[in-house]
Design an enzyme around this catalytic site. Sequence first.
Site, PDB file in Angstrom:
ATOM      1  N   ASP A  23      31.528  62.825  32.964  1.00 57.37           N
ATOM      2  CA  ASP A  23      31.155  61.645  32.179  1.00 57.37           C
ATOM      3  C   ASP A  23      31.684  61.764  30.749  1.00 57.37           C
ATOM      4  O   ASP A  23      31.280  62.657  29.999  1.00 57.37           O
ATOM      5  CB  ASP A  23      29.629  61.505  32.154  1.00 57.37           C
ATOM      6  CG  ASP A  23      29.172  60.087  31.845  1.00 57.37           C
ATOM      7  OD1 ASP A  23      29.976  59.315  31.297  1.00 57.37           O
ATOM      8  OD2 ASP A  23      28.013  59.763  32.154  1.00 57.37           O
ATOM      9  N   ASP A  24      32.605  60.871  30.389  1.00 58.24           N
ATOM     10  CA  ASP A  24      33.170  60.829  29.027  1.00 58.24           C
ATOM     11  C   ASP A  24      33.889  62.118  28.659  1.00 58.24           C
ATOM     12  O   ASP A  24      33.895  62.529  27.494  1.00 58.24           O
ATOM     13  CB  ASP A  24      32.077  60.560  27.979  1.00 58.24           C
ATOM     14  CG  ASP A  24      31.500  59.159  28.052  1.00 58.24           C
ATOM     15  OD1 ASP A  24      31.874  58.407  28.962  1.00 58.24           O
ATOM     16  OD2 ASP A  24      30.665  58.815  27.194  1.00 58.24           O
ATOM     17  N   ASP A  69      35.208  59.609  34.232  1.00 59.67           N
ATOM     18  CA  ASP A  69      34.987  58.177  34.458  1.00 59.67           C
ATOM     19  C   ASP A  69      35.724  57.314  33.441  1.00 59.67           C
ATOM     20  O   ASP A  69      35.964  56.136  33.668  1.00 59.67           O
ATOM     21  CB  ASP A  69      33.492  57.842  34.471  1.00 59.67           C
ATOM     22  CG  ASP A  69      32.799  58.107  33.143  1.00 59.67           C
ATOM     23  OD1 ASP A  69      33.316  58.905  32.324  1.00 59.67           O
ATOM     24  OD2 ASP A  69      31.728  57.514  32.908  1.00 59.67           O
ATOM     25  N   ASN A  70      36.072  57.897  32.301  1.00 59.15           N
ATOM     26  CA  ASN A  70      36.857  57.237  31.259  1.00 59.15           C
ATOM     27  C   ASN A  70      37.275  58.309  30.278  1.00 59.15           C
ATOM     28  O   ASN A  70      36.880  59.478  30.405  1.00 59.15           O
ATOM     29  CB  ASN A  70      36.067  56.127  30.554  1.00 59.15           C
ATOM     30  CG  ASN A  70      34.652  56.504  30.194  1.00 59.15           C
ATOM     31  OD1 ASN A  70      33.697  56.021  30.792  1.00 59.15           O
ATOM     32  ND2 ASN A  70      34.499  57.383  29.219  1.00 59.15           N
ATOM     33  N   LYS A 110      24.401  60.679  38.064  1.00 56.40           N
ATOM     34  CA  LYS A 110      24.372  59.343  37.473  1.00 56.40           C
ATOM     35  C   LYS A 110      24.692  58.263  38.513  1.00 56.40           C
ATOM     36  O   LYS A 110      25.571  58.434  39.352  1.00 56.40           O
ATOM     37  CB  LYS A 110      25.394  59.289  36.324  1.00 56.40           C
ATOM     38  CG  LYS A 110      25.446  57.970  35.572  1.00 56.40           C
ATOM     39  CD  LYS A 110      26.330  58.126  34.340  1.00 56.40           C
ATOM     40  CE  LYS A 110      26.520  56.830  33.583  1.00 56.40           C
ATOM     41  NZ  LYS A 110      27.268  57.029  32.318  1.00 56.40           N
ATOM     42  N   CYS A 134      32.070  53.309  31.597  1.00 56.36           N
ATOM     43  CA  CYS A 134      31.392  53.954  32.733  1.00 56.36           C
ATOM     44  C   CYS A 134      31.275  53.158  34.035  1.00 56.36           C
ATOM     45  O   CYS A 134      31.902  53.466  35.040  1.00 56.36           O
ATOM     46  CB  CYS A 134      29.988  54.360  32.290  1.00 56.36           C
ATOM     47  SG  CYS A 134      29.936  55.449  30.859  1.00 56.36           S
ATOM     48  N   HIS A 191      28.288  63.258  28.550  1.00 52.76           N
ATOM     49  CA  HIS A 191      27.871  62.017  27.884  1.00 52.76           C
ATOM     50  C   HIS A 191      26.891  62.295  26.746  1.00 52.76           C
ATOM     51  O   HIS A 191      26.100  63.232  26.801  1.00 52.76           O
ATOM     52  CB  HIS A 191      27.224  61.084  28.914  1.00 52.76           C
ATOM     53  CG  HIS A 191      27.137  59.651  28.477  1.00 52.76           C
ATOM     54  ND1 HIS A 191      26.224  59.204  27.542  1.00 52.76           N
ATOM     55  CD2 HIS A 191      27.853  58.559  28.853  1.00 52.76           C
ATOM     56  CE1 HIS A 191      26.377  57.911  27.363  1.00 52.76           C
ATOM     57  NE2 HIS A 191      27.371  57.488  28.141  1.00 52.76           N
ATOM     58  N   HIS A 196      24.253  54.154  37.669  1.00 49.29           N
ATOM     59  CA  HIS A 196      24.831  53.145  36.777  1.00 49.29           C
ATOM     60  C   HIS A 196      25.579  52.052  37.534  1.00 49.29           C
ATOM     61  O   HIS A 196      26.592  51.523  37.069  1.00 49.29           O
ATOM     62  CB  HIS A 196      25.757  53.811  35.753  1.00 49.29           C
ATOM     63  CG  HIS A 196      25.815  53.078  34.449  1.00 49.29           C
ATOM     64  ND1 HIS A 196      26.828  53.251  33.530  1.00 49.29           N
ATOM     65  CD2 HIS A 196      24.979  52.154  33.910  1.00 49.29           C
ATOM     66  CE1 HIS A 196      26.626  52.486  32.475  1.00 49.29           C
ATOM     67  NE2 HIS A 196      25.503  51.809  32.685  1.00 49.29           N
TER      68      HIS A 196
END
Length: 490
Positions: A28-29, A261-262, A119, A68, A206, A121
């Site tokens: 994540d991130d 995810d990004n 996660k 996300c 994150h 989302h």
Amino acid sequence: MKAAKMLSLLAVSAQAAQLPNLILMLGDDVGYYNMGFTENNPEAYSPNMDELAAGGVQLRRHYVYKYCSPTRSSMMTGRLPIHVNQQNPGESGGGVDLRFTMLPAKLKEAGYSTHHVGKWHLGATFIENVPVKRGFDTSIGYLQGSEDHFTQKTPAGIDLFENLEPAYGQNGTYGAYIYTTEISKLVDNHDKSKPFFLYAAYQNTHFPYEVPDSYLNSSIDPTRRTYQAMVRVLDESIGNLTAALKRNDMWDNTLMIYSADNGGASAIEGCASNNYPLRGSKHTDYEGGVRVGAFAAGGLIPQEMAGKKIEGYIHVADWYATFSKLAGLDPEDNQQGVPDIDSLDVFDLITGKNATSPRTEIPLSVNHENILGFPTGQGLIQGEWKYVVGNENAGIWMSPTYPNSSTECGNFHDPGCPNGCLFNIINDPTERHDLSQSQPQIFNQLKTRLSEIAKTVFQTGWPANYTQNCTDQATVTAAHQGFLFPRCTL
């Protein structure tokens, strides 16, 4: 007749047992430069990911959405984000339309045991949105986009959910520990007569930036120390998953995919990550926002491919068709009123059978409204060319020692591309040279193409004013001992 039926069932069971185990992991991130295998960052401690990338293949042009939920929506449905969801759902909005068949539901058609950890989302307003309602046999994780790593608290309540109920009594431990323990249990207890699918959606790295002290490296500058320690925790968890697969004799028949995810949130949310040498941050369509560190590993990757770097385009949506075909399934998902899949099978690319990717065009984001108020823009990749337009004013370039004591977080000095920019991302992967004036024909070609694509945009709609079968969130949270719970049913 009974004997024939029994033989048929045994044959189906044997066939299912031979199907490959499939693992999807999302960091994540995670910044492009914050892992060792991408650009050899000397401060990055990621030995497990580095070893997996060295024994598998690096996916050097693996693309995702710039934040996300759309990436997760795309991966789970096989649609490009523009054809499923371009919003980050909060208490309502966004998510994935229930008409889409998610990847775990598809794989269950082939007899897979399906599990989600971490996660979600992908919508949490309705009980029908939760993972076990979308094809997962089991799930433990959090429904919304972020929370405290140690307490699982959000401003609205505690967000830790298991299957169809809050995970009472399991909160209060560092989130990565919860998920690592659960992953090991799932692998150790797996019934090997069935193929195994795991979606491990890690919380690290994150915001908020939190980590147990034991992972901190005092030799790293304080501005980067906590974030790099969070990467270390992520790497440790991936190492534990790999070890579990190997000790259970599952590794040789496994395909494991890792992706962020990004891009890292290098210009927002504390500016803790680093996408060097790429330009831009999470929430931009520059390479630093949408091109992420990724690899494929496991026994399904031929030994002769070990350590190779795949330069062909892959979009996160492509794992839907790739996994479906490996499971012997038709990846198509033709549902009335929603777009068909965009996913392409890239297995021959990552295993070296084909040198070129079937994907030549990637609409990054199109005609969307960013409900969170971050910079917005649009982007399209077509061949070697990339067109970016709009308020992309977090298009910063970072050094190998970013962030540092002189970093001004959130102080953007980039004008973005209000009238559109054109980059050759093969020759200029760091997007320093806008060629819109010198290549007007190509510029107009991509601009026109993006306008055509915009006519096909589909956004999952969970209207904020939906009131049928709903209770206000505070009442629902109070009724569940302070834990979040979907407040509506359809």
